[in-house]
Motif scaffolding. Structure first.
Motif, PDB file in Angstrom:
ATOM      1  N   TRP A 179      -7.103 -69.438 -39.969  1.00  0.00           N
ATOM      2  CA  TRP A 179      -8.025 -69.488 -41.097  1.00  0.00           C
ATOM      3  C   TRP A 179      -7.333 -69.453 -42.457  1.00  0.00           C
ATOM      4  CZ3 TRP A 179     -10.794 -64.829 -38.454  1.00  0.00           C
ATOM      5  CH2 TRP A 179     -11.426 -65.276 -37.278  1.00  0.00           C
TER       6      TRP A 179
ATOM      7  N   ARG B  44     -15.150 -60.020 -36.497  1.00  0.00           N
ATOM      8  CA  ARG B  44     -14.392 -59.328 -35.456  1.00  0.00           C
ATOM      9  C   ARG B  44     -14.516 -57.798 -35.589  1.00  0.00           C
ATOM     10  NH1 ARG B  44      -8.671 -60.657 -36.192  1.00  0.00           N
ATOM     11  NH2 ARG B  44      -9.273 -60.621 -38.411  1.00  0.00           N
TER      12      ARG B  44
ATOM     13  N   THR C  32     -13.719 -70.601 -36.007  1.00  0.00           N
ATOM     14  CA  THR C  32     -13.428 -69.722 -34.885  1.00  0.00           C
ATOM     15  C   THR C  32     -11.932 -69.731 -34.592  1.00  0.00           C
ATOM     16  OG1 THR C  32     -13.872 -71.510 -33.309  1.00  0.00           O
ATOM     17  CG2 THR C  32     -15.699 -70.055 -33.855  1.00  0.00           C
TER      18      THR C  32
ATOM     19  N   GLN D 268     -19.642 -65.906 -30.642  1.00  0.00           N
ATOM     20  CA  GLN D 268     -19.734 -64.813 -31.609  1.00  0.00           C
ATOM     21  C   GLN D 268     -20.408 -65.287 -32.896  1.00  0.00           C
ATOM     22  OE1 GLN D 268     -16.110 -63.124 -33.498  1.00  0.00           O
ATOM     23  NE2 GLN D 268     -16.734 -61.185 -32.558  1.00  0.00           N
ATOM     24  N   VAL D 269     -20.046 -66.461 -33.344  1.00  0.00           N
ATOM     25  CA  VAL D 269     -20.683 -67.019 -34.543  1.00  0.00           C
ATOM     26  C   VAL D 269     -22.166 -67.260 -34.293  1.00  0.00           C
ATOM     27  CG1 VAL D 269     -20.779 -69.041 -36.048  1.00  0.00           C
ATOM     28  CG2 VAL D 269     -18.567 -68.024 -35.461  1.00  0.00           C
TER      29      VAL D 269
ATOM     30  N   GLY E 203     -15.242 -66.099 -36.704  1.00  0.00           N
ATOM     31  CA  GLY E 203     -15.404 -65.355 -35.467  1.00  0.00           C
ATOM     32  C   GLY E 203     -14.387 -65.716 -34.417  1.00  0.00           C
ATOM     33  N   ASP E 204     -14.270 -64.850 -33.419  1.00  0.00           N
ATOM     34  CA  ASP E 204     -13.363 -65.100 -32.305  1.00  0.00           C
ATOM     35  C   ASP E 204     -13.722 -66.369 -31.543  1.00  0.00           C
ATOM     36  OD1 ASP E 204     -11.704 -62.827 -32.516  1.00  0.00           O
ATOM     37  OD2 ASP E 204     -13.176 -61.577 -31.484  1.00  0.00           O
ATOM     38  N   SER E 205     -15.022 -66.627 -31.429  1.00  0.00           N
ATOM     39  CA  SER E 205     -15.492 -67.708 -30.569  1.00  0.00           C
ATOM     40  C   SER E 205     -16.776 -68.313 -31.128  1.00  0.00           C
ATOM     41  CB  SER E 205     -15.777 -67.158 -29.162  1.00  0.00           C
ATOM     42  OG  SER E 205     -16.844 -66.219 -29.218  1.00  0.00           O
ATOM     43  N   PRO E 206     -17.147 -69.512 -30.669  1.00  0.00           N
ATOM     44  CA  PRO E 206     -18.437 -70.080 -31.074  1.00  0.00           C
ATOM     45  C   PRO E 206     -19.607 -69.177 -30.688  1.00  0.00           C
ATOM     46  CG  PRO E 206     -17.048 -71.777 -30.100  1.00  0.00           C
ATOM     47  CD  PRO E 206     -16.350 -70.468 -29.872  1.00  0.00           C
TER      48      PRO E 206
ATOM     49  N   GLU F 174     -18.126 -76.833 -39.234  1.00  0.00           N
ATOM     50  CA  GLU F 174     -16.809 -76.211 -39.100  1.00  0.00           C
ATOM     51  C   GLU F 174     -16.024 -76.373 -40.400  1.00  0.00           C
ATOM     52  OE1 GLU F 174     -12.847 -76.464 -36.187  1.00  0.00           O
ATOM     53  OE2 GLU F 174     -14.663 -77.613 -35.730  1.00  0.00           O
TER      54      GLU F 174
END
Length: 465
Positions: A358, A286, A352, A331-332, A326-329, A266
């Motif tokens: 960010w 996204r 995320t 998505q990543v 990304g929006d979420s884990p 992260e």
């Protein structure tokens, strides 16, 4: 997505594993107890899960060719399962395999066997595999795994090994497709690896999701036209292919390991800013709508709702450090899985949430529009129009006065982008958003046209050349 193809009651069942963002398919065929796998991709957990859910043991893995558009999971899958790994004996590889040759028959189970058919053309050592059942006296061909040979309404492209080999491979491809059509029954299912958006396809495969040898005899230009006519049309339709392809064949010959899908480290806003300042790639996963509304200045938008890995792999200088946002884990993780399939394993980190998480600075943004907006604006003032479609697309039809810089050439041709406000478009909006993010990162004022060219450009009143 998993599709099931059932044949006669006692015949094998074929399960299809789609990888739509690369335009490829892998297959698992089984008799209820044992299974064979054709052209598995590098994230073999999908195949292992499918076999586990189906209650079968994988005993054989087959490669149709050393792939140009992804790294195989075949060797890793064979090592994990103890399966025999069948690769053409003529392929120069750095690992032990069970070599196969034209005409050989591999007994997978009492009701399932595979006949090897040499089908050069996509590569010199390309093989197809006829899936057979029945007795030795009464053989039934239920389908043929054709890799990059016979596709739905098309064939695999013959130019990926270099222009010096294109004409020889083109001739071989024509002969190979005819060999399949002559040797196999009309009701045999055609089960290709490529042709669902893959740049390995020469010609359009349309919207077909299934076919047979008999159907292809009626619709496939390689089987309905003479060789000269077909060859001229095939060569005329070839356009650029992704730059990352050059790394795939040697990678596959070397024997890729399984995909590493461990969670990336992260990163925080300060580290993201430092990576952008160091000219590393920080990619926002996204949607193009969300990115245009607000993003970290200097990031690039490759949304997961399109051919993400294909275009990221095409544009990124090979070996460039990469960070994902990304929006979420989840998505990543999806993006990471896609990237491992083409050998982009070097993730420096991920974050995320949203753009305000960010960066500590102001967000960047740019307007989105449709072709009708562009037509209206052009009634009042001159604006530059940048078309980032492929050269063949542009030659077929384009907005009069537009500048064509194909997306994959944009980073190297930024000096050719018109000064001032630029309206950028492609065929549907996905590539335009990538291009708009590149231009915005280089401080060009840009409007992203998020619209369908074929449906809306001419209807809007824009002059089409």
């Amino acid at each position: 997505m998993i599709a099931v193809t059932d044949f006669a009651p006692n015949a094998p069942t074929v399960l299809t594993l789609d990888t739509p963002t690369l335009g490829d398919r892998s297959y698992l065929a089984h008799d209820g107890q044992v299974a064979l796998v054709i052209d598995p991709q590098r994230d073999i957990d999908r195949v292992l899960d499918l076999a586990r859910q189906t209650g079968v043991a994988i005993t054989h893995v087959f490669e149709t060719h050393l792939h140009n558009d992804y790294l195989t999971g075949g060797l890793a899958l064979a090592e994990v399962t103890g399966a025999a790994y069948h690769v053409n004996a003529e392929d120069q590889v750095a690992y032990d395999r069970d070599p196969v040759r034209d005409g050989e028959v591999i007994e997978v189970s009492p009701v399932m066997r595979v006949r090897v058919i040499a089908t050069p053309g996509h590569t010199f050592t390309h093989l197809s595999y006829a899936l057979e059942t029945g007795t030795a006296e009464e053989v039934e061909v239920v389908g043929v795994f054709t890799g990059g040979s016979l596709l739905y309404g098309a064939t695999g492209r013959p130019d990926l090994l270099g222009t010096e080999h294109t004409h020889e491979l083109l001739h071989q491809q024509f002969d190979s497709v005819h060999r399949l059509a002559q040797q196999l029954p009309d009701d045999a299912a055609v089960l290709p690896t490529h042709g669902f958006g893959s740049f390995c396809s020469a010609g359009s495969t349309g919207d077909a999701t299934s076919s047979t040898i008999g159907a292809e005899k009626n619709v496939n230009p390689a089987l309905t036209e003479d060789e000269r006519e077909w060859a001229e049309a095939t060569l005329a339709g070839l356009d650029e292919y992704p730059a990352y392809y050059v790394h795939m064949t040697p990678g596959n010959a070397g024997g890729p390991d399984a995909a590493d899908l461990s969670t990336p480290r992260e990163v925080d806003a300060q580290e993201i800013a430092a990576r952008i300042a160091d000219r590393e790639w920080v990619v926002d996963l996204r949607t193009r709508t969300a990115f245009a509304a607000g993003h970290v200045t200097g990031t690039l938008n490759f949304g997961l709702d399109g051919q993400f890995a294909t275009y990221l792999g095409w544009l990124i200088p090979w070996g460039t450090p990469l960070t994902l946002l990304g929006d979420s884990p989840e998505q990543v993780a999806e993006a990471q899985r896609e990237l491992t399939r083409i050998g982009l394993d070097r993730l420096e980190g991920a974050a995320t949430g949203g753009p305000t998480d960010w960066t500590d600075g102001p967000l960047g943004s740019f307007p989105r529009a449709v072709f009708a907006d562009l037509a209206q604006v052009r009634h009042h003032r001159h604006v530059a129009v940048l078309d980032v479609r492929q050269k063949n697309e542009y030659a077929a039809a384009h907005i009069a006065g537009s500048v064509n810089i194909p997306l994959h050439e944009l980073l190297g041709r930024l000096g050719e982008v018109p000064e001032g406000e630029v309206w950028v478009h492609c065929a549907s909006g996905y590539r335009a958003s990538i291009a708009a993010s590149v231009l915005a990162a280089h401080h060009n004022p840009v409007i992203a046209v998020d619209d369908g060219f074929d449906e809306q450009a001419a209807a809007s009143g824009l002059p089409i050349a």
